[in-house]
Scaffold this motif. Structure first.
Motif, PDB file in Angstrom:
ATOM      1  N   LYS A 265       0.873  -1.106   0.062  1.00  0.00           N
ATOM      2  CA  LYS A 265       0.089   0.134   0.136  1.00  0.00           C
ATOM      3  C   LYS A 265       0.792   1.094  -0.119  1.00  0.00           C
ATOM      4  O   LYS A 265       1.751   1.362   0.823  1.00  0.00           O
ATOM      5  CB  LYS A 265      -0.821   0.065   1.215  1.00  0.00           C
ATOM      6  CG  LYS A 265      -1.901  -1.132   1.260  1.00  0.00           C
ATOM      7  CD  LYS A 265      -2.838  -0.965   2.544  1.00  0.00           C
ATOM      8  CE  LYS A 265      -3.739  -2.187   2.647  1.00  0.00           C
ATOM      9  NZ  LYS A 265      -4.591  -2.240   3.874  1.00  0.00           N
ATOM     10  N   LEU A 266       0.553   2.176  -0.917  1.00  0.00           N
ATOM     11  CA  LEU A 266       1.273   3.276  -0.878  1.00  0.00           C
ATOM     12  C   LEU A 266       1.338   4.216   0.230  1.00  0.00           C
ATOM     13  O   LEU A 266       2.273   4.856   0.503  1.00  0.00           O
ATOM     14  CB  LEU A 266       0.836   4.378  -2.209  1.00  0.00           C
ATOM     15  CG  LEU A 266       1.247   3.786  -3.569  1.00  0.00           C
ATOM     16  CD1 LEU A 266       0.356   4.636  -4.634  1.00  0.00           C
ATOM     17  CD2 LEU A 266       2.618   3.809  -3.762  1.00  0.00           C
ATOM     18  N   GLU A 267       0.321   4.153   1.020  1.00  0.00           N
ATOM     19  CA  GLU A 267       0.162   4.862   2.528  1.00  0.00           C
ATOM     20  C   GLU A 267       1.009   4.436   3.296  1.00  0.00           C
ATOM     21  O   GLU A 267       1.742   5.141   4.059  1.00  0.00           O
ATOM     22  CB  GLU A 267      -1.169   4.878   2.998  1.00  0.00           C
ATOM     23  CG  GLU A 267      -1.634   3.478   3.073  1.00  0.00           C
ATOM     24  CD  GLU A 267      -3.170   3.547   3.658  1.00  0.00           C
ATOM     25  OE1 GLU A 267      -3.390   3.101   4.828  1.00  0.00           O
ATOM     26  OE2 GLU A 267      -4.117   4.112   3.072  1.00  0.00           O
ATOM     27  N   ASP A 268       1.451   3.400   3.157  1.00  0.00           N
ATOM     28  CA  ASP A 268       2.469   2.419   4.026  1.00  0.00           C
ATOM     29  C   ASP A 268       4.037   3.079   3.756  1.00  0.00           C
ATOM     30  O   ASP A 268       4.638   3.137   4.597  1.00  0.00           O
ATOM     31  CB  ASP A 268       2.266   1.001   4.286  1.00  0.00           C
ATOM     32  CG  ASP A 268       0.905   0.345   4.783  1.00  0.00           C
ATOM     33  OD1 ASP A 268       0.506   1.337   5.721  1.00  0.00           O
ATOM     34  OD2 ASP A 268       0.685  -0.510   4.207  1.00  0.00           O
ATOM     35  N   TYR A 270       4.507   5.722   2.383  1.00  0.00           N
ATOM     36  CA  TYR A 270       4.598   7.358   2.675  1.00  0.00           C
ATOM     37  C   TYR A 270       5.062   7.449   4.222  1.00  0.00           C
ATOM     38  O   TYR A 270       5.792   8.294   4.362  1.00  0.00           O
ATOM     39  CB  TYR A 270       3.451   7.966   2.277  1.00  0.00           C
ATOM     40  CG  TYR A 270       3.028   7.928   0.834  1.00  0.00           C
ATOM     41  CD1 TYR A 270       4.019   7.847  -0.244  1.00  0.00           C
ATOM     42  CD2 TYR A 270       1.489   8.055   0.619  1.00  0.00           C
ATOM     43  CE1 TYR A 270       3.570   7.936  -1.509  1.00  0.00           C
ATOM     44  CE2 TYR A 270       1.230   8.130  -0.860  1.00  0.00           C
ATOM     45  CZ  TYR A 270       2.266   7.988  -2.009  1.00  0.00           C
ATOM     46  OH  TYR A 270       1.934   7.903  -3.068  1.00  0.00           O
ATOM     47  N   LYS A 271       4.736   6.542   4.787  1.00  0.00           N
ATOM     48  CA  LYS A 271       4.915   6.825   6.416  1.00  0.00           C
ATOM     49  C   LYS A 271       6.152   6.457   6.663  1.00  0.00           C
ATOM     50  O   LYS A 271       7.075   7.244   7.646  1.00  0.00           O
ATOM     51  CB  LYS A 271       4.013   5.733   7.268  1.00  0.00           C
ATOM     52  CG  LYS A 271       2.528   5.915   7.294  1.00  0.00           C
ATOM     53  CD  LYS A 271       1.759   4.691   8.005  1.00  0.00           C
ATOM     54  CE  LYS A 271       0.283   4.896   7.857  1.00  0.00           C
ATOM     55  NZ  LYS A 271      -0.399   3.877   8.658  1.00  0.00           N
ATOM     56  N   GLU A 274       8.636   9.676   6.182  1.00  0.00           N
ATOM     57  CA  GLU A 274       8.366  11.076   6.721  1.00  0.00           C
ATOM     58  C   GLU A 274       9.595  11.680   7.128  1.00  0.00           C
ATOM     59  O   GLU A 274      10.667  10.808   7.829  1.00  0.00           O
ATOM     60  CB  GLU A 274       7.416  10.591   7.977  1.00  0.00           C
ATOM     61  CG  GLU A 274       6.093  10.574   7.982  1.00  0.00           C
ATOM     62  CD  GLU A 274       5.335   9.984   9.198  1.00  0.00           C
ATOM     63  OE1 GLU A 274       5.839  10.114  10.155  1.00  0.00           O
ATOM     64  OE2 GLU A 274       3.977   9.630   8.845  1.00  0.00           O
ATOM     65  N   LYS A 281       9.108  10.667  -1.938  1.00  0.00           N
ATOM     66  CA  LYS A 281       7.907  10.481  -2.169  1.00  0.00           C
ATOM     67  C   LYS A 281       7.316  10.715  -3.383  1.00  0.00           C
ATOM     68  O   LYS A 281       6.265   9.985  -4.040  1.00  0.00           O
ATOM     69  CB  LYS A 281       7.072  11.118  -1.172  1.00  0.00           C
ATOM     70  CG  LYS A 281       5.565  11.078  -0.857  1.00  0.00           C
ATOM     71  CD  LYS A 281       4.877  11.768   0.173  1.00  0.00           C
ATOM     72  CE  LYS A 281       3.325  11.638  -0.049  1.00  0.00           C
ATOM     73  NZ  LYS A 281       2.906  12.508   1.331  1.00  0.00           N
ATOM     74  N   SER A 285       5.104   8.082  -5.605  1.00  0.00           N
ATOM     75  CA  SER A 285       3.524   8.309  -5.992  1.00  0.00           C
ATOM     76  C   SER A 285       3.515   8.199  -7.557  1.00  0.00           C
ATOM     77  O   SER A 285       2.042   7.867  -7.842  1.00  0.00           O
ATOM     78  CB  SER A 285       3.323   9.951  -5.783  1.00  0.00           C
ATOM     79  OG  SER A 285       4.173  10.677  -6.860  1.00  0.00           O
ATOM     80  N   GLU A 289      -0.416   1.401  -7.757  1.00  0.00           N
ATOM     81  CA  GLU A 289      -0.465   0.305  -6.627  1.00  0.00           C
ATOM     82  C   GLU A 289      -0.408  -0.966  -6.883  1.00  0.00           C
ATOM     83  O   GLU A 289      -0.019  -1.736  -5.920  1.00  0.00           O
ATOM     84  CB  GLU A 289      -1.533   0.839  -5.597  1.00  0.00           C
ATOM     85  CG  GLU A 289      -1.431   0.309  -4.341  1.00  0.00           C
ATOM     86  CD  GLU A 289      -2.391   1.048  -3.225  1.00  0.00           C
ATOM     87  OE1 GLU A 289      -1.791   1.971  -2.385  1.00  0.00           O
ATOM     88  OE2 GLU A 289      -3.541   0.893  -3.329  1.00  0.00           O
ATOM     89  N   ASP A 294       4.792  -5.826  -0.933  1.00  0.00           N
ATOM     90  CA  ASP A 294       5.250  -5.745   0.478  1.00  0.00           C
ATOM     91  C   ASP A 294       6.064  -7.001   1.041  1.00  0.00           C
ATOM     92  O   ASP A 294       5.332  -7.909   0.813  1.00  0.00           O
ATOM     93  CB  ASP A 294       3.968  -5.556   1.411  1.00  0.00           C
ATOM     94  CG  ASP A 294       4.827  -5.163   3.207  1.00  0.00           C
ATOM     95  OD1 ASP A 294       6.098  -5.245   3.156  1.00  0.00           O
ATOM     96  OD2 ASP A 294       3.842  -5.157   3.743  1.00  0.00           O
TER      97      ASP A 294
END
Length: 457
Positions: A265-268, A270-271, A274, A281, A285, A289, A294
């Motif tokens: 997952k892209l949101e994971d 991005y975390k 940070e 990023k 992006s 996806e 993973d």
């Protein structure tokens, strides 16, 4: 540059079954064919698919590939789809975006080329060489129910119940090897290495449409890395910038008992980024996806033995010694295994196969163990970088390319080391083969543990 013709030695009468058609299994089969053995491959996948993302092969693998075709046709095909690191080098950055150093890649030896390309595409070249050029039988869609070993032969039992026997079986069946359990005498559960990898391969469509990222694709092949505390990010463009791939290694203690590869997952991702260079990023992006994986990095304690009690079933590659990606040597070391085992079977002969297989382990064990360690040292060099020291010496974070690894010739080494190591198993004590064990108690309390003497790296 030498022009080496493909050569097949006289028939040895040795019949070999290889389980698994990855790079290690294919190399074992090709080298067994070259050495004059009769060999067949059994693979569970029903069809060949160009899966995966980037994979690296050092000069020690290139030397093996180079021997397979007339005028280097195999390496020519591989070069056409690999990154040209000699021209562009490896640009290393601090996680904040500061450029640290561009690591230059030395000019390649034509007889020992280096390859970095798509795993599936490079695999297809090797697969087709084994199947079409050499005519090695490859049985796809054949799942192994169990491994069999008798006094004078070994075999496999398919899930259909069919049993197939040969003189020796090579278990090149990966980190979840069924052969491993037979060889060890117990189930060896995989452990988390404490790290995982997000990885992706995708076309440059969105990258080239963005003014901030298009330069990666407009300048041919590129290779960039960002390093930080417990994290590193590697990004490449390949095939003259038409394809993009990236790998993000990060801390992760997830349970890998059931599976180690999941849709990402892209949101994971991005975390993890940070506080990092925003360009990282932005690159990620552009990834569809559906192309994101993973992958939990599996770790195993060093196995005490790769060879079954009867000496007719042997582990090879990841089934014996999984590598971390930061070694950039996992597939190459599996290939070295295949070369060495094929030579040992030839030199030992059909009448002494168990001792030939044991000799293979004796020649390979210490080198593999040492190369495995480099995956940890490289990862820690990046993940625990002292930035004050890096300012003084930017070369301290360059990717190591050690001569003792890359200048190695597996076939030459196996021929040179065979006799001395083989004789270890020819010694007799009261008419009994002297296979030395670390602790005689293991004969009744656990798996047999052959004593390892130091071998040349």
């Amino acid at each position: 540059m030498t022009t080496e013709q493909p050569s097949v030695r006289p028939k040895t009468g040795v019949k070999v079954i290889v389980v698994g058609a990855g790079f290690g299994g294919l190399t074992a089969a090709i080298e067994c064919h070259r050495q004059g053995h009769d060999v067949e491959i059994y693979e569970s996948f029903p069809e060949l698919k160009p899966l995966g993302d980037i994979i690296s092969f050092g000069a020690n693998a290139g030397r093996i590939f180079r021997r397979w075709g007339v005028d280097g046709e195999i390496t020519k095909k591989m070069r056409a789809i690999s990154i040209d690191l000699v021209k562009h080098g490896f640009r290393i950055h601090k996680y904040t975006g500061e450029h640290i150093i561009t690591q230059k890649t030395p000019e390649q030896d034509p007889d020992a080329p280096v390859f970095n390309g798509h795993r599936g595409e490079l695999h297809e070249i090797v697969f087709n060489h084994a199947k079409d050029d050499l005519g090695i039988p490859i049985h796809l869609g054949t799942r192994i129910g169990k491994y069999l070993e008798e006094k004078d032969c070994a075999g496999i039992e398919l899930e259909s119940g069919e049993q197939i026997f040969a003189d020796v079986v090579i278990g090149s069946d990966g980190v979840r090897s069924k052969a491993r359990e037979l060889v060890l005498g117990y189930f060896d559960r995989p452990k988390s290495s404490g790290y995982a990898v997000f990885r992706a391969w995708f076309p440059n469509t969105d990258m080239i449409a963005d003014p901030l990222t298009k330069h990666f694709c407009e300048n041919g092949d590129t290779f960039n890395g960002w390093i930080g505390q417990d994290v590193h990010f590697l990004f490449s463009t390949i095939k003259n910038g038409s394809d993009c791939c990236w790998v993000l290694t990060h801390k992760d203690d997830a349970d890998i008992d059931e599976s180690w590869s999941f849709p990402g997952k892209l949101e994971d991702v991005y975390k993890v980024f940070e506080g990092w260079d925003p360009l990282c990023k932005r690159i990620v992006s552009k990834t569809p996806e559906s192309h994101l994986v993973d992958w939990k990095l599996v770790y195993r304690d060093p196995l005490p033995t790769w060879v079954s009690k009867g000496g007719r079933i042997s582990l090879l590659g990841d089934s014996a010694h999984p590598f971390l990606p930061t070694s950039a040597q996992g597939a190459t070391q599996a290939m070295e295994d295949g070369v060495t085992l094929a030579v040992c079977l030839k030199r030992a002969g059909k009448d002494q196969i168990p001792d030939g297989v044991r000799t293979y382990q004796r020649i390979r064990y210490e080198r593999v163990k040492a190369v495995q360690k480099t995956g940890e040292t490289t990862r820690d060099m990046w993940h625990k970088a002292d930035w004050d020291k890096v300012k003084e010496d930017p070369t301290s974070v360059q990717f190591p390319r050690e001569d003792w690894i890359h200048n190695f010739d597996a076939e030459k080494n196996a021929e040179e080391e065979f006799e001395e190591n083989f004789q270890h198993f020819q010694t007799t004590v009261n008419g009994t083969r002297d296979i030395i064990y670390e602790d005689l108690a293991t004969l009744t309390e656990g798996p047999l543990v052959p004593k390892q003497l130091s071998a040349k790296l």
